[in-house]
Scaffold this motif. Sequence first.
Motif, PDB file in Angstrom:
ATOM      1  N   VAL A  92       0.865  -1.189   0.000  1.00 29.54           N
ATOM      2  CA  VAL A  92       0.000   0.000   0.000  1.00 29.54           C
ATOM      3  C   VAL A  92       0.900   1.238   0.000  1.00 29.54           C
ATOM      4  O   VAL A  92       1.935   1.267   0.703  1.00 29.54           O
ATOM      5  N   GLY A 100      -7.526   1.064   5.291  1.00 28.41           N
ATOM      6  CA  GLY A 100      -8.380  -0.001   4.769  1.00 28.41           C
ATOM      7  C   GLY A 100      -8.007  -0.546   3.398  1.00 28.41           C
ATOM      8  O   GLY A 100      -8.638  -1.484   2.913  1.00 28.41           O
ATOM      9  N   ASN A 129       6.644  -6.212  11.481  1.00 30.59           N
ATOM     10  CA  ASN A 129       5.724  -5.454  10.619  1.00 30.59           C
ATOM     11  C   ASN A 129       4.332  -5.496  11.260  1.00 30.59           C
ATOM     12  O   ASN A 129       3.488  -6.344  10.944  1.00 30.59           O
ATOM     13  N   LYS A 138      -6.157 -10.768  11.147  1.00 29.23           N
ATOM     14  CA  LYS A 138      -7.564 -10.393  10.949  1.00 29.23           C
ATOM     15  C   LYS A 138      -8.219 -11.248   9.866  1.00 29.23           C
ATOM     16  O   LYS A 138      -9.400 -11.565   9.936  1.00 29.23           O
TER      17      LYS A 138
HETATM   18  C1  COA Z   1       1.017  -3.991   5.681  1.00 25.16           C
HETATM   19  C2  COA Z   1       0.019  -3.233   4.808  1.00 25.16           C
HETATM   20  C3  COA Z   1      -0.189  -4.013   3.507  1.00 25.16           C
HETATM   21  C4  COA Z   1      -1.314  -3.134   5.564  1.00 25.16           C
HETATM   22  O1  COA Z   1      -2.211  -2.444   4.742  1.00 25.16           O
HETATM   23  P1  COA Z   1      -2.982  -1.140   5.311  1.00 25.16           P
HETATM   24  O2  COA Z   1      -3.836  -0.609   4.236  1.00 25.16           O
HETATM   25  O3  COA Z   1      -1.985  -0.221   5.903  1.00 25.16           O
HETATM   26  O4  COA Z   1      -3.862  -1.806   6.462  1.00 25.16           O
HETATM   27  P2  COA Z   1      -5.409  -1.586   6.771  1.00 25.16           P
HETATM   28  O5  COA Z   1      -5.691  -0.121   6.870  1.00 25.16           O
HETATM   29  O6  COA Z   1      -6.218  -2.384   5.808  1.00 25.16           O
HETATM   30  O7  COA Z   1      -5.475  -2.187   8.238  1.00 25.16           O
HETATM   31  C5  COA Z   1      -5.358  -3.576   8.488  1.00 25.16           C
HETATM   32  C6  COA Z   1      -5.294  -3.803   9.988  1.00 25.16           C
HETATM   33  O8  COA Z   1      -3.993  -3.437  10.447  1.00 25.16           O
HETATM   34  C7  COA Z   1      -4.095  -2.417  11.450  1.00 25.16           C
HETATM   35  N1  COA Z   1      -2.998  -1.488  11.252  1.00 25.16           N
HETATM   36  C8  COA Z   1      -2.817  -0.643  10.202  1.00 25.16           C
HETATM   37  N2  COA Z   1      -1.666   0.023  10.353  1.00 25.16           N
HETATM   38  C9  COA Z   1      -1.112  -0.400  11.517  1.00 25.16           C
HETATM   39  C10 COA Z   1       0.082  -0.100  12.212  1.00 25.16           C
HETATM   40  N3  COA Z   1       0.964   0.774  11.736  1.00 25.16           N
HETATM   41  N4  COA Z   1       0.327  -0.754  13.382  1.00 25.16           N
HETATM   42  C11 COA Z   1      -0.544  -1.669  13.858  1.00 25.16           C
HETATM   43  N5  COA Z   1      -1.707  -2.027  13.243  1.00 25.16           N
HETATM   44  C12 COA Z   1      -1.972  -1.382  12.091  1.00 25.16           C
HETATM   45  C13 COA Z   1      -5.440  -1.763  11.209  1.00 25.16           C
HETATM   46  O9  COA Z   1      -5.935  -1.169  12.388  1.00 25.16           O
HETATM   47  C14 COA Z   1      -6.273  -2.951  10.759  1.00 25.16           C
HETATM   48  O10 COA Z   1      -6.687  -3.755  11.835  1.00 25.16           O
HETATM   49  P3  COA Z   1      -8.147  -3.564  12.490  1.00 25.16           P
HETATM   50  O11 COA Z   1      -9.124  -3.585  11.355  1.00 25.16           O
HETATM   51  O12 COA Z   1      -8.237  -4.745  13.391  1.00 25.16           O
HETATM   52  O13 COA Z   1      -8.122  -2.246  13.174  1.00 25.16           O
HETATM   53  C15 COA Z   1       0.521  -1.793   4.495  1.00 25.16           C
HETATM   54  O14 COA Z   1       0.684  -1.074   5.682  1.00 25.16           O
HETATM   55  C16 COA Z   1       1.788  -1.737   3.671  1.00 25.16           C
HETATM   56  O15 COA Z   1       1.743  -1.822   2.451  1.00 25.16           O
HETATM   57  N6  COA Z   1       2.957  -1.620   4.328  1.00 25.16           N
HETATM   58  C17 COA Z   1       4.226  -1.583   3.634  1.00 25.16           C
HETATM   59  C18 COA Z   1       4.435  -2.824   2.770  1.00 25.16           C
HETATM   60  C19 COA Z   1       4.203  -4.086   3.563  1.00 25.16           C
HETATM   61  O16 COA Z   1       4.568  -4.160   4.715  1.00 25.16           O
HETATM   62  N7  COA Z   1       3.618  -5.099   2.909  1.00 25.16           N
HETATM   63  C20 COA Z   1       3.387  -6.381   3.530  1.00 25.16           C
HETATM   64  C21 COA Z   1       4.559  -7.253   3.338  1.00 25.16           C
HETATM   65  S1  COA Z   1       4.444  -8.772   4.255  1.00 25.16           S
END
Ligand code: COA
Length: 171
Positions: A92, A100, A129, A138
Amino acid sequence: MSEPGNVTVRRATMTDIPAITRIYNQGIVDRLATLETDERSESERAAWLTARDERHPVLAAERNGAVVGWGSLNIFNPRPAYRFVADFSVYVAREARGSGVGGALLVALIAEARRLEFHKLALAAFLHNAAGMRLYRKFGFRLVGVYREQGILDGRWVDVAIMERLLEPPA
Ligand SMILES: CC(C)(COP(=O)(O)OP(=O)(O)OC[C@H]1O[C@@H](n2cnc3c(N)ncnc32)[C@H](O)[C@@H]1OP(=O)(O)O)[C@@H](O)C(=O)NCCC(=O)NCCS
């Protein structure tokens, strides 16, 4: 393809390559997502997208007309016995994290994996992470185990979590 909230997830096309490349490179630079350390060019990502087969699609998440994330189903292992298991990626854009988009991509990736008759999704992720761990928990992924000191990033050992989810047919 799917629209949870105001995020639309659809198949990625060549016009998405600049956004996909930018978002992937953010993930590489942030050191939260992957043991990959070399940033990619748009031409490299275009070749990557072109090489995908029908069972291993790339999806793009769009909000207000802009691509804010992407995900893909990846070959877990090329041996035929593993053909019902897919690895996956989800990335993302920095400015869109925590709103979301990752959840919308997971919904779409799981639906695609079922449609393509995969039996299981598997992934490798960093234990530190927090957003990724929360997202996968989740969506019902269980921790298979942790490879201790599996890679070195910026001179420090990194632990890698292995997770899986069986894709039971929808009720
Ligand atoms: C990891 C990633 C894909 C999550 O996607 P996102 O759009 O940020 O997450 P969402 O908004 O859909 O939230 C998903 C859940 O994580 C939680 N969350 C989001 N950011 C968070 C953070 N920094 N710390 C803890 N929890 C977090 C949300 O609260 C949600 O849980 P809930 O519905 O129980 O409250 C995104 O942050 C990202 O792309 N990060 C960098 C690349 C990466 O790490 N990719 C995954 C490689 S394994």
